[in-house]
Design a protein around this motif. Structure first.
Motif, PDB file in Angstrom:
ATOM      1  N   ARG A   1       0.840  -1.191   0.000  1.00  0.00           N
ATOM      2  CA  ARG A   1       0.000   0.000   0.000  1.00  0.00           C
ATOM      3  C   ARG A   1       0.881   1.248   0.000  1.00  0.00           C
ATOM      4  NH1 ARG A   1      -5.167  -1.366   1.128  1.00  0.00           N
ATOM      5  NH2 ARG A   1      -5.778   0.720   1.743  1.00  0.00           N
ATOM      6  N   ILE A   2       0.342   2.307  -0.576  1.00  0.00           N
ATOM      7  CA  ILE A   2       1.056   3.580  -0.641  1.00  0.00           C
ATOM      8  C   ILE A   2       1.304   4.144   0.750  1.00  0.00           C
ATOM      9  CG2 ILE A   2       0.596   6.004  -1.256  1.00  0.00           C
ATOM     10  CD1 ILE A   2      -0.074   5.078  -4.013  1.00  0.00           C
ATOM     11  N   SER A   3       0.598   3.619   1.742  1.00  0.00           N
ATOM     12  CA  SER A   3       0.798   4.089   3.113  1.00  0.00           C
ATOM     13  C   SER A   3       2.228   3.846   3.595  1.00  0.00           C
ATOM     14  CB  SER A   3      -0.186   3.408   4.068  1.00  0.00           C
ATOM     15  OG  SER A   3      -0.055   2.011   4.010  1.00  0.00           O
ATOM     16  N   GLN A   4       3.006   3.064   2.865  1.00  0.00           N
ATOM     17  CA  GLN A   4       4.416   2.855   3.224  1.00  0.00           C
ATOM     18  C   GLN A   4       5.298   4.020   2.784  1.00  0.00           C
ATOM     19  OE1 GLN A   4       4.760  -1.550   1.800  1.00  0.00           O
ATOM     20  NE2 GLN A   4       6.260  -1.307   3.450  1.00  0.00           N
ATOM     21  N   LEU A   5       4.790   4.896   1.920  1.00  0.00           N
ATOM     22  CA  LEU A   5       5.627   5.991   1.423  1.00  0.00           C
ATOM     23  C   LEU A   5       6.093   6.939   2.535  1.00  0.00           C
ATOM     24  CD1 LEU A   5       4.028   6.857  -2.044  1.00  0.00           C
ATOM     25  CD2 LEU A   5       6.034   5.457  -1.531  1.00  0.00           C
ATOM     26  N   PRO A   6       5.290   7.227   3.568  1.00  0.00           N
ATOM     27  CA  PRO A   6       5.832   8.030   4.676  1.00  0.00           C
ATOM     28  C   PRO A   6       7.052   7.380   5.340  1.00  0.00           C
ATOM     29  CG  PRO A   6       3.442   8.053   4.756  1.00  0.00           C
ATOM     30  CD  PRO A   6       3.827   7.062   3.700  1.00  0.00           C
ATOM     31  N   GLU A   7       7.076   6.048   5.390  1.00  0.00           N
ATOM     32  CA  GLU A   7       8.254   5.366   5.928  1.00  0.00           C
ATOM     33  C   GLU A   7       9.476   5.643   5.053  1.00  0.00           C
ATOM     34  OE1 GLU A   7       7.645   1.164   7.127  1.00  0.00           O
ATOM     35  OE2 GLU A   7       5.577   1.477   6.470  1.00  0.00           O
ATOM     36  N   VAL A   8       9.232   5.690   3.747  1.00  0.00           N
ATOM     37  CA  VAL A   8      10.314   6.013   2.823  1.00  0.00           C
ATOM     38  C   VAL A   8      10.828   7.417   3.096  1.00  0.00           C
ATOM     39  CG1 VAL A   8      10.890   6.434   0.396  1.00  0.00           C
ATOM     40  CG2 VAL A   8       9.516   4.434   1.012  1.00  0.00           C
ATOM     41  N   GLU A   9       9.908   8.361   3.255  1.00  0.00           N
ATOM     42  CA  GLU A   9      10.297   9.744   3.513  1.00  0.00           C
ATOM     43  C   GLU A   9      11.116   9.848   4.808  1.00  0.00           C
ATOM     44  OE1 GLU A   9       9.938  12.343   1.719  1.00  0.00           O
ATOM     45  OE2 GLU A   9       8.321  11.980   0.280  1.00  0.00           O
ATOM     46  N   THR A  10      10.741   9.077   5.805  1.00  0.00           N
ATOM     47  CA  THR A  10      11.489   9.075   7.068  1.00  0.00           C
ATOM     48  C   THR A  10      12.918   8.586   6.865  1.00  0.00           C
ATOM     49  OG1 THR A  10       9.458   8.718   8.347  1.00  0.00           O
ATOM     50  CG2 THR A  10      11.536   8.167   9.423  1.00  0.00           C
ATOM     51  N   LEU A  11      13.069   7.523   6.073  1.00  0.00           N
ATOM     52  CA  LEU A  11      14.414   7.013   5.796  1.00  0.00           C
ATOM     53  C   LEU A  11      15.228   8.002   4.971  1.00  0.00           C
ATOM     54  CD1 LEU A  11      14.568   3.167   5.069  1.00  0.00           C
ATOM     55  CD2 LEU A  11      15.283   4.455   7.071  1.00  0.00           C
ATOM     56  N   VAL A  12      14.557   8.703   4.045  1.00  0.00           N
ATOM     57  CA  VAL A  12      15.265   9.715   3.249  1.00  0.00           C
ATOM     58  C   VAL A  12      15.805  10.807   4.167  1.00  0.00           C
ATOM     59  CG1 VAL A  12      15.001  11.505   1.495  1.00  0.00           C
ATOM     60  CG2 VAL A  12      13.996   9.255   1.120  1.00  0.00           C
ATOM     61  N   GLU A  13      14.998  11.242   5.132  1.00  0.00           N
ATOM     62  CA  GLU A  13      15.452  12.249   6.087  1.00  0.00           C
ATOM     63  C   GLU A  13      16.649  11.741   6.881  1.00  0.00           C
ATOM     64  OE1 GLU A  13      12.143  13.305   8.524  1.00  0.00           O
ATOM     65  OE2 GLU A  13      10.947  14.097   6.854  1.00  0.00           O
ATOM     66  N   LYS A  14      16.603  10.470   7.244  1.00  0.00           N
ATOM     67  CA  LYS A  14      17.725   9.869   7.967  1.00  0.00           C
ATOM     68  C   LYS A  14      18.978   9.851   7.094  1.00  0.00           C
ATOM     69  CE  LYS A  14      19.053   5.628  10.441  1.00  0.00           C
ATOM     70  NZ  LYS A  14      18.595   4.279  10.881  1.00  0.00           N
ATOM     71  N   ALA A  15      18.793   9.558   5.799  1.00  0.00           N
ATOM     72  CA  ALA A  15      19.930   9.543   4.874  1.00  0.00           C
ATOM     73  C   ALA A  15      20.539  10.936   4.739  1.00  0.00           C
ATOM     74  CB  ALA A  15      19.485   9.023   3.508  1.00  0.00           C
ATOM     75  N   VAL A  16      19.687  11.943   4.673  1.00  0.00           N
ATOM     76  CA  VAL A  16      20.172  13.321   4.571  1.00  0.00           C
ATOM     77  C   VAL A  16      20.994  13.677   5.813  1.00  0.00           C
ATOM     78  CG1 VAL A  16      19.470  15.737   4.511  1.00  0.00           C
ATOM     79  CG2 VAL A  16      18.314  14.061   3.056  1.00  0.00           C
ATOM     80  N   GLN A  17      20.514  13.275   6.992  1.00  0.00           N
ATOM     81  CA  GLN A  17      21.248  13.528   8.226  1.00  0.00           C
ATOM     82  C   GLN A  17      22.588  12.810   8.228  1.00  0.00           C
ATOM     83  OE1 GLN A  17      18.547  12.300  11.312  1.00  0.00           O
ATOM     84  NE2 GLN A  17      17.168  14.063  11.029  1.00  0.00           N
TER      85      GLN A  17
END
Length: 589
Positions: free
Chosen positions: A409-425
């Motif tokens: 489900r697309i509801s997993q995309l917020p999890e992706v965004e969270t990991l992207v933020e972690k990658a940026v950090q």
């Protein structure tokens, strides 16, 4: 008691021919064999069929005694009998002594010649279906000019879809048997018969109006990359159907082999990788007749060899030709589970469902190798277990999200965004001794990375349009792939299809210094990502406790992926051209 008087003499190109007695000889199927030499140019027909369920058996009279054959072969022989005169056939199950390994090896090596010299090849597809007799009755009229209403042509397309689901179309050996036929093969279904060219002409008349495969229906030359691209991007809702593609694949391959004298091994492997073979070694041996003669001579048929040696030898051949990395980056590999069996991790898994899934990660353009995308890279040691490849290390996976399959489900995309933020950090806080890599970590937006930067409506790997970025912003707010009103759903349709092509059953990952990407679900935290020159995609490698002869770590392959910011090759080119870091030789088993 043997049903065969003696072993065939391969030096004289001896084969056995089956003499099938006519209907007038009685209801029982009666046949015998006679030994002939291909050097004498005997007249015979070669049967192309599938053995069928090995447990379903029938007895026939063979060389004067009762002999058990599969029910499918018995049905084929029953329908092939003439009324009053014997018919001369070549049938593998009866003309080769299957219990004599030496004879079997030699006869399989001659299989190409046997089908090339047949007059003609006779294809038996099985018993009639509810609509096959009616379809066969007017296929020849349609092929050569009969006008059809759209409804009639749609009915024929439906027939072809079902027709191409028959087991004959799924087998590896039958592909060679059709492709090598010099004369137009005859095709039988129950009591109905027509020619292959008539079937093909009919298909090509009715298909374009109802399917999305005009590219293949135009009869252009065989191209493995084109066919694989089309298979990768097929969308059922857009009308592309694997059954029709199979008709054109077989026809175009037949044309290519007849005009060029054979195909290269990597193309044959790619286009038979999902085909079925009862004997696993036939993944290679079943292709030899279609190989170019200079390549064919490099292989020896030997069913007593360990399976892993047969496969590894074929892959070693591809690496010698400079095609190995591109091939293994396109297919599912044994991978890190190899520790549980005798296969090296870099050997493809043949015959499984969706074997070309890794191609989803291949980007538009040349790929992550940049200027070295076409370099010949990789050597297989004499042990046929160890692969040595030149490349560049990227980073180590530190976190991942596994995307579910049917219930994704697309509801997993917020999890992706969270990991992207972690990658940026991580990219900003981690002490990176390769600071020249930092600009690549933020080069590509996540919406491109999630779909490998591909335009879903293209079969030629065009980059995703900028409009997909807006679609992602809308889709990322939804709870499910179907959430939203009709107008909004239609406006984001292409991007949602792209997500469905790339995410289910795969994963999203980030690395220790801030790269992120998508890859096969087999990629785990701790895996090392590397660019191997000549491959369009990076590999994920799992370090083992073993060392090679230079005291370097030995890896196993855990998968391939798409890493945002590096897939256009710019990073590899900059690193290599400016000598920013040394190449590494990776040792893989």
């Amino acid at each position: 008691m043997s049903h065969y008087e003696r072993r065939l003499n391969s030096s004289r190109k001896e084969i056995r021919l089956l003499i099938l007695q006519p209907l007038s000889a009685g209801e029982e199927i009666q046949c015998s064999t006679e030994t002939v030499s291909l050097l004498d140019e005997p007249e015979y027909k070669a049967l192309s069929y599938v053995w069928g369920d090995a447990s379903a058996r029938k007895n026939i009279n063979f060389n004067g005694t009762e002999f058990s054959v599969t029910a499918n072969l018995a049905a084929a022989l029953y329908h092939l009998r003439l009324r009053h005169v014997p018919r001369w056939l070549w049938v593998d199950a009866l003309c080769i002594n299957q219990s004599d390994m030496k004879e079997r090896n030699e006869q399989v090596a001659m299989m190409g010649e046997i089908y090339i010299n047949a007059k003609p090849v006779v294809i038996w597809l099985g018993e009639a279906s509810w609509d096959s007799d009616e379809a066969f009755s007017y296929i020849s009229e349609v092929a050569w000019g009969r006008d059809l209403t759209r409804f009639q042509s749609a009915m024929l397309v439906s027939f072809f879809y079902d027709f191409c689901q028959r087991e004959w179309f799924t087998r590896l050996w039958t592909m060679q048997e059709l492709v090598l036929a010099k004369e137009d093969p005859m095709v039988g279904c129950g009591t109905s018969w027509t020619s292959w060219n008539t079937l093909l002409q009919t298909w090509r008349r009715v298909a374009p109006a109802h399917t999305g495969i005009e590219i293949l229906a135009n009869g252009e030359d065989f191209r493995a990359d084109l066919i694989v691209d089309t298979l990768e991007n097929q969308q059922p809702e857009r009308g592309v159907h694997i059954g029709g593609l199979k008709m054109d694949l077989l026809s175009n391959l037949r044309k290519s082999v007849s005009t060029s004298g054979g195909e290269e091994l990597q193309d044959l492997l790619l286009n038979t990788i999902s085909s079925k073979a009862t004997e696993a070694r036939d993944r290679i041996y079943g292709l030899l007749g279609m190989l170019r003669s200079d390549e064919r001579e490099l292989f020896t048929v030997d069913y007593s060899r360990p399976l892993e040696m047969v496969y590894a030898e074929a892959m070693a051949h591809l690496f010698k030709k400079g095609k190995g990395l591109h091939f293994i980056s396109s297919t599912k590999l044994v991978g890190s589970s190899a520790a549980q069996n005798s296969m090296p991790s870099w050997i493809p898994i043949f015959g499984r469902d969706r074997p070309l899934e890794p191609m989803h990660f291949q980007p538009p353009g040349a790929g992550c190798s940049g200027a070295k995308s076409n370099c010949a890279n990789g050597n297989v040691d004499q042990d046929f277990r160890t692969l040595r490849v030149h490349g560049l290390p990227i980073d180590v996976v530190v976190d991942k999200i596994l995307f579910r399959n049917e219930d994704w489900r697309i509801s997993q995309l917020p999890e992706v965004e969270t990991l992207v933020e972690k990658a940026v950090q991580l990219a900003s806080s981690t002490s990176e001794n390769r600071s020249y890599l930092n600009k690549f970590k933020s080069k590509e937006p996540v919406w491109r990375t999630l779909i490998a930067n591909k335009n879903v409506i293209s079969t030629t790997r065009k980059p995703a349009p900028e409009s997909y970025g807006k679609m992602y912003e809308i889709v990322a707010k939804k709870e499910s792939i179907d959430d939203g009103d009709d107008e909004e759903t239609e406006s984001t349709r292409d991007y949602r299809l792209a997500l469905l092509n790339h995410l289910p059953s795969n994963c999203f990952f980030i690395t220790a210094t801030g790269f992120y990407g998508i890859g096969q679900s087999s990629i785990e935290v701790g895996d090392h990502l590397a660019i191997w020159f000549g491959s369009p995609v990076p590999f994920a490698l799992r370090p083992t406790t073993k060392k090679d002869d230079q005291d370097n770590t030995i890896y196993t392959i855990s998968g391939v992926g798409y890493v945002g910011g590096i897939m256009d090759g710019e990073m590899a080119d900059e690193v290599c051209c400016e000598n920013l870091q040394d190449e590494v030789i990776f040792t893989v088993q």
